[in-house]
Scaffold this motif. Structure first.
Motif, PDB file in Angstrom:
ATOM      1  N   PRO A  42      12.320 -35.298  20.952  1.00  0.00           N
ATOM      2  CA  PRO A  42      13.774 -35.524  21.015  1.00  0.00           C
ATOM      3  C   PRO A  42      14.273 -35.284  22.436  1.00  0.00           C
ATOM      4  O   PRO A  42      13.635 -34.559  23.209  1.00  0.00           O
ATOM      5  N   PRO A  43      15.423 -35.878  22.809  1.00  0.00           N
ATOM      6  CA  PRO A  43      15.903 -35.792  24.190  1.00  0.00           C
ATOM      7  C   PRO A  43      16.009 -34.383  24.756  1.00  0.00           C
ATOM      8  O   PRO A  43      15.621 -34.146  25.908  1.00  0.00           O
ATOM      9  N   HIS A  44      16.529 -33.430  23.978  1.00  0.00           N
ATOM     10  CA  HIS A  44      16.658 -32.072  24.504  1.00  0.00           C
ATOM     11  C   HIS A  44      15.286 -31.446  24.775  1.00  0.00           C
ATOM     12  O   HIS A  44      15.068 -30.821  25.819  1.00  0.00           O
ATOM     13  N   LEU A  45      14.358 -31.636  23.846  1.00  0.00           N
ATOM     14  CA  LEU A  45      13.006 -31.114  24.044  1.00  0.00           C
ATOM     15  C   LEU A  45      12.323 -31.820  25.205  1.00  0.00           C
ATOM     16  O   LEU A  45      11.588 -31.214  25.975  1.00  0.00           O
ATOM     17  N   SER A  87      21.762 -25.913  39.222  1.00  0.00           N
ATOM     18  CA  SER A  87      20.807 -26.293  38.192  1.00  0.00           C
ATOM     19  C   SER A  87      21.046 -25.523  36.895  1.00  0.00           C
ATOM     20  O   SER A  87      20.922 -26.074  35.800  1.00  0.00           O
ATOM     21  N   TRP A  88      21.375 -24.240  37.015  1.00  0.00           N
ATOM     22  CA  TRP A  88      21.716 -23.459  35.821  1.00  0.00           C
ATOM     23  C   TRP A  88      22.892 -24.095  35.090  1.00  0.00           C
ATOM     24  O   TRP A  88      22.877 -24.240  33.862  1.00  0.00           O
ATOM     25  N   LEU A  89      23.908 -24.502  35.847  1.00  0.00           N
ATOM     26  CA  LEU A  89      25.084 -25.126  35.256  1.00  0.00           C
ATOM     27  C   LEU A  89      24.710 -26.452  34.583  1.00  0.00           C
ATOM     28  O   LEU A  89      25.152 -26.743  33.458  1.00  0.00           O
ATOM     29  N   GLY A  90      23.891 -27.256  35.270  1.00  0.00           N
ATOM     30  CA  GLY A  90      23.471 -28.533  34.697  1.00  0.00           C
ATOM     31  C   GLY A  90      22.659 -28.358  33.420  1.00  0.00           C
ATOM     32  O   GLY A  90      22.820 -29.120  32.460  1.00  0.00           O
ATOM     33  N   ALA A  91      21.778 -27.366  33.395  1.00  0.00           N
ATOM     34  CA  ALA A  91      20.977 -27.109  32.202  1.00  0.00           C
ATOM     35  C   ALA A  91      21.851 -26.660  31.033  1.00  0.00           C
ATOM     36  O   ALA A  91      21.609 -27.038  29.874  1.00  0.00           O
ATOM     37  N   MET A  95      22.235 -28.587  27.319  1.00  0.00           N
ATOM     38  CA  MET A  95      21.995 -27.983  26.010  1.00  0.00           C
ATOM     39  C   MET A  95      23.183 -28.098  25.060  1.00  0.00           C
ATOM     40  O   MET A  95      23.007 -28.064  23.842  1.00  0.00           O
ATOM     41  N   VAL A  96      24.398 -28.259  25.606  1.00  0.00           N
ATOM     42  CA  VAL A  96      25.565 -28.359  24.727  1.00  0.00           C
ATOM     43  C   VAL A  96      25.918 -29.810  24.407  1.00  0.00           C
ATOM     44  O   VAL A  96      26.691 -30.065  23.477  1.00  0.00           O
ATOM     45  N   LEU A  97      25.360 -30.757  25.149  1.00  0.00           N
ATOM     46  CA  LEU A  97      25.664 -32.165  24.885  1.00  0.00           C
ATOM     47  C   LEU A  97      24.967 -32.603  23.599  1.00  0.00           C
ATOM     48  O   LEU A  97      23.779 -32.366  23.424  1.00  0.00           O
ATOM     49  N   PRO A  98      25.687 -33.251  22.683  1.00  0.00           N
ATOM     50  CA  PRO A  98      25.055 -33.732  21.447  1.00  0.00           C
ATOM     51  C   PRO A  98      23.848 -34.626  21.739  1.00  0.00           C
ATOM     52  O   PRO A  98      23.865 -35.409  22.696  1.00  0.00           O
ATOM     53  N   GLU A  99      22.827 -34.507  20.915  1.00  0.00           N
ATOM     54  CA  GLU A  99      21.556 -35.186  21.161  1.00  0.00           C
ATOM     55  C   GLU A  99      21.697 -36.692  21.309  1.00  0.00           C
ATOM     56  O   GLU A  99      21.065 -37.303  22.172  1.00  0.00           O
ATOM     57  N   VAL A 195      13.895 -21.737  33.516  1.00  0.00           N
ATOM     58  CA  VAL A 195      14.199 -20.440  32.904  1.00  0.00           C
ATOM     59  C   VAL A 195      15.322 -20.579  31.877  1.00  0.00           C
ATOM     60  O   VAL A 195      15.262 -20.004  30.782  1.00  0.00           O
ATOM     61  N   THR A 196      16.341 -21.372  32.219  1.00  0.00           N
ATOM     62  CA  THR A 196      17.464 -21.561  31.293  1.00  0.00           C
ATOM     63  C   THR A 196      17.008 -22.230  30.006  1.00  0.00           C
ATOM     64  O   THR A 196      17.374 -21.799  28.895  1.00  0.00           O
ATOM     65  N   PHE A 197      16.201 -23.274  30.128  1.00  0.00           N
ATOM     66  CA  PHE A 197      15.697 -23.958  28.936  1.00  0.00           C
ATOM     67  C   PHE A 197      14.760 -23.062  28.132  1.00  0.00           C
ATOM     68  O   PHE A 197      14.763 -23.082  26.899  1.00  0.00           O
ATOM     69  N   ALA A 198      13.951 -22.272  28.842  1.00  0.00           N
ATOM     70  CA  ALA A 198      13.018 -21.371  28.154  1.00  0.00           C
ATOM     71  C   ALA A 198      13.766 -20.326  27.339  1.00  0.00           C
ATOM     72  O   ALA A 198      13.441 -20.061  26.169  1.00  0.00           O
ATOM     73  N   VAL A 199      14.781 -19.722  27.956  1.00  0.00           N
ATOM     74  CA  VAL A 199      15.585 -18.720  27.252  1.00  0.00           C
ATOM     75  C   VAL A 199      16.312 -19.350  26.065  1.00  0.00           C
ATOM     76  O   VAL A 199      16.464 -18.730  25.009  1.00  0.00           O
TER      77      VAL A 199
END
Length: 221
Positions: A42-45, A87-91, A95-99, A195-199
């Motif tokens: 899926p796009p987020h993954l 990059s933290w802000l972009g990540a 994560m909050v954008l609908p898939e 790191v943001t995606f991992a957390v």
């Protein structure tokens, strides 16, 4: 999601190719990100796991640029902080954008970026950063790092090339120095997003780790 043998047969060779292309000419994300999507992630993954493989590959080329002295250190150090935050802000936005919206964005933007990179290769023949004051140079580098950092955290493909375009066009770096600084900035933005995606639990580690190994191999070759 449980990966299958087909997942690895699609992802690993294409990530290897992406690492090879990225180290030579940039734009490897245009190969690696679609590889994850084709494999069924899926796009987020897909965007998060792509950061896992690209981060470790970028480390290798960044070290080589630093080792050979092709980095403008003062601007690179300042840019790292802005790349990390952007990059933290972009990540976070990713994560909050609908898939479904993220999927549409990926499908629409990837071909446009690919076409742009094919025709935009005439930059950075000479170094003219002496045309700028030290303050102006640092401010421009910081703004480039922040804006492209947001893009990298949210999406990512061709980040290195966009950084080089900004550094040659706005900061008047030659191509080699711009590439070195771009690698440092790109590594910082990759680490922040990774790191943001991992957390956030968005990385499929069973695919991301093998893909990272293949990406490193491609960068090395």
């Amino acid at each position: 999601m449980e990966p299958t043998l087909q997942t690895f047969l699609i992802v690993c060779p294409l990530v290897f190719l992406a690492g090879l292309v990225d180290s030579v000419a940039g734009g490897g994300g245009l190969i690696s990100l679609p590889a994850y999507l084709i494999a069924g992630l899926p796009p987020h993954l897909a965007t998060a796991t792509n950061k896992c493989s690209s981060t470790f590959g970028t480390i290798l080329t960044t070290v080589r640029y630093l080792k050979h002295g092709h980095v403008h250190i003062r601007s690179a150090v300042l840019s790292v902080f802005f790349s990390l935050f952007g990059s933290w802000l972009g990540a976070q936005l990713n994560m909050v954008l609908p898939e479904q919206y993220l999927y549409w964005f990926l499908m629409a933007s990837l071909p446009i970026i690919a076409v742009f990179l094919v025709f935009k290769r005439d930059f950075g023949s000479e170094n003219h950063m002496d045309l700028l004051s030290d303050k102006a140079l640092l401010v421009r580098c910081a703004l480039i790092a922040l804006v492209i950092g947001v893009y990298d955290g949210f999406f990512g493909p061709a980040t290195g090339t966009f950084l080089v375009l900004g550094l040659t066009g706005l900061c008047h770096f030659d191509l080699l120095t711009a590439s070195g600084n771009a690698k440092v900035m790109n590594l910082a933005s990759n680490v922040a997003a990774f790191v943001t995606f991992a957390v956030g639990g968005n990385i499929l580690w069973s695919v991301g780790i093998p893909a990272a190994i293949f990406g490193i191999a491609g960068q090395y070759v």
